[in-house]
Each structure stands twice: as structure tokens, then as C-alpha cells.
Design an enzyme around this catalytic site. Structure first.
Site, PDB file in Angstrom:
ATOM      1  N   HIS A  39       0.112  -3.544  -2.839  1.00 57.61           N
ATOM      2  CA  HIS A  39      -0.607  -2.346  -2.914  1.00 57.61           C
ATOM      3  C   HIS A  39      -0.225  -1.279  -2.338  1.00 57.61           C
ATOM      4  CE1 HIS A  39      -2.529  -4.289   0.219  1.00 57.61           C
ATOM      5  NE2 HIS A  39      -2.881  -3.075   0.659  1.00 57.61           N
ATOM      6  N   HIS A  77       2.283   3.769   1.606  1.00 56.72           N
ATOM      7  CA  HIS A  77       3.402   2.572   1.706  1.00 56.72           C
ATOM      8  C   HIS A  77       2.745   1.339   1.205  1.00 56.72           C
ATOM      9  CE1 HIS A  77       0.960   1.771   5.337  1.00 56.72           C
ATOM     10  NE2 HIS A  77       1.070   0.479   5.136  1.00 56.72           N
TER      11      HIS A  77
HETATM   12  O1  3AM Z   1      -1.134  -1.376   3.938  1.00 55.06           O
HETATM   13  P1  3AM Z   1      -2.443  -1.726   4.215  1.00 55.06           P
HETATM   14  O2  3AM Z   1      -3.041  -0.351   4.390  1.00 55.06           O
HETATM   15  O3  3AM Z   1      -3.166  -2.626   3.144  1.00 55.06           O
HETATM   16  O4  3AM Z   1      -4.473  -2.701   7.066  1.00 55.06           O
HETATM   17  C1  3AM Z   1      -3.562  -2.501   7.649  1.00 55.06           C
HETATM   18  C2  3AM Z   1      -2.331  -1.845   6.726  1.00 55.06           C
HETATM   19  O5  3AM Z   1      -2.445  -2.452   5.490  1.00 55.06           O
HETATM   20  C3  3AM Z   1      -2.883  -3.751   7.849  1.00 55.06           C
HETATM   21  O6  3AM Z   1      -1.371  -3.510   8.112  1.00 55.06           O
HETATM   22  C4  3AM Z   1      -1.018  -2.472   7.427  1.00 55.06           C
HETATM   23  C5  3AM Z   1      -0.162  -1.598   8.267  1.00 55.06           C
HETATM   24  O7  3AM Z   1      -1.069  -1.027   9.369  1.00 55.06           O
HETATM   25  N1  3AM Z   1      -3.442  -4.499   9.056  1.00 55.06           N
HETATM   26  C6  3AM Z   1      -3.972  -3.878  10.129  1.00 55.06           C
HETATM   27  N2  3AM Z   1      -4.383  -4.980  10.847  1.00 55.06           N
HETATM   28  C7  3AM Z   1      -4.022  -5.955  10.471  1.00 55.06           C
HETATM   29  C8  3AM Z   1      -4.361  -7.281  10.848  1.00 55.06           C
HETATM   30  N3  3AM Z   1      -4.871  -7.915  12.098  1.00 55.06           N
HETATM   31  C9  3AM Z   1      -3.446  -5.893   9.239  1.00 55.06           C
HETATM   32  N4  3AM Z   1      -3.135  -6.869   8.262  1.00 55.06           N
HETATM   33  C10 3AM Z   1      -3.749  -8.132   8.711  1.00 55.06           C
HETATM   34  N5  3AM Z   1      -4.132  -8.360   9.933  1.00 55.06           N
END
Ligand code: 3AM
Length: 180
Positions: A121, A37
Site C-alpha cells: 500500500h 512510497h
Molecule cells: O509505508 P507505511 O506508511 O505504511 O508506518 C511506517 C511506514 O509505513 C512504518 O514504516 C514505514 C516507513 O516509516 N513503521 C514505522 N514504525 C514501524 C514499526 N515499529 C513501522 N513498521 C513496523 N514497525
């Protein structure tokens, strides 16, 4: 309490195309095809009342649908310690506009700040201790990645449960975008 985030999903043929990029890096944890996603906004843990406020705020958005294409690959982390690998998104003003609208709605409804710069991304893998040369080899090999274009017709509020091996994402509410 639920751990929430807002994202745009990727259609099945594009997920299948992305899953062809998985491999070649020992120790990498590749994201399951169903979980691929584009995160628009991470929210974090909220209680039921706050979740309802967020849902109401997101339901009040009236943004148009649009076409996007995934293009290129990249990394997060430092040159010597790469944290994740991702596929990029070809420049898309409508996606940035949707991000801004979602970001503002969540920030106002939940009084939560998030000052990170938005770099759209699709996370493909999370890495621990992968060698910089192996990563550079993968980035070079996949540099020409380019998906077919697809239409974004909705954005989705997801519940994220962290498992020992992988996160489990469940759609909570789907918010349709305006049709052409
Ligand atoms: O879409 P991506 O994989 O880049 O890394 C987590 C994921 O991002 C991010 O939220 C998305 C869905 O889980 N994520 C997890 N913890 C986070 C945090 N504390 C976070 N982004 C910002 N702060």
C-alpha cells in the site's frame, strides 16, 4: 544510529494523481507528495556496522524490474478508530517476490524479525479521532481510484527522521532491479 526502511518509490505523475485524493477529513495528516512510497520492509534503528551488513545483503539481490498499478483505497485500524488511509496495489506477483527477497535479506543480515503480513500500500494519511462516517464517505468516494501503470526499476533504503509534524525520508542507497 539511523532509522531505516526499504521501499519502492512512486513516480511523480502518480504522486500528483494520489495527492488529488487528499482532503475531506478534518484532522487528517496527509502525507506530502514527495514522501509517498510502498514500504517493503521496516527495519528500525540500526548502527553503522549493521547498516553496512544490510546494504551488502540488499546489494546481493538480483530481482527483475516490473510494472505495477495502484488501485483502490483502504484503511488500517479498527472501524471506530481508523489509524491510516492508503491506496492499494493491483495484484502483482513480482512485487510480492521482491518483498520476500528484501524481507529475507534484512532478516538474515540484521537478525531482526518482522512477522507482519505484507499488504502492499501507499499510506496517504494518518488520522486521529476522525469520525467513522467521514472515513466511510471518503473510502466510498475514492473506491474507483486507479493509477496509470508504472515500471519499478529500483528499490530504495531510506533513512526516516521523525519530526513533530511529519517524518522526513532521505534515500540512503538505491538498488537497481534487473532490466528486461
Ligand atoms: O509505508 P507505511 O506508511 O505504511 O508506518 C511506517 C511506514 O509505513 C512504518 O514504516 C514505514 C516507513 O516509516 N513503521 C514505522 N514504525 C514501524 C514499526 N515499529 C513501522 N513498521 C513496523 N514497525
Amino acid at each position: 544510529m539511523r532509522r531505516l526502511f526499504v521501499a519502492v518509490t512512486v513516480p511523480e505523475p502518480v504522486r500528483r494523481h494520489l495527492s488529488l485524493l487528499a482532503g475531506g477529513i478534518p484532522g487528517a495528516r496527509w502525507v506530502a507528495a514527495d514522501n509517498l512510497h510502498i514500504t517493503l520492509r521496516f527495519i528500525g534503528e540500526v548502527d553503522g556496522a549493521l547498516e553496512q551488513d544490510i546494504v551488502d545483503a540488499l546489494a546481493g539481490l538480483h530481482q527483475p524490474g516490473f510494472d505495477i498499478r495502484l488501485e483502490g483505497v483502504g484503511q488500517f485500524g479498527s472501524a471506530t478508530s481508523v489509524r491510516s488511509l492508503w491506496a492499494g496495489v493491483a495484484p502483482c506477483p513480482e512485487l510480492l517476490q521482491l518483498h520476500r527477497a528484501v524481507h529475507r535479506a534484512v532478516s538474515l543480515a540484521a537478525a531482526l524479525a518482522d512477522r507482519r503480513r505484507f499488504l502492499p500500500h501507499v499510506t496517504l494519511a494518518r488520522l486521529k479521532g476522525a469520525g467513522p462516517q467521514t472515513v466511510a464517505g471518503w473510502l466510498g468516494a475514492q473506491a474507483q481510484f486507479r493509477s496509470t501503470a508504472f515500471r519499478v526499476t529500483e528499490f530504495v533504503l531510506f533513512d526516516s527522521r521523525l519530526g513533530r509534524k511529519a517524518a522526513h525520508y532521505t534515500p540512503v542507497v538505491e538498488f537497481p532491479l534487473l532490466e528486461r
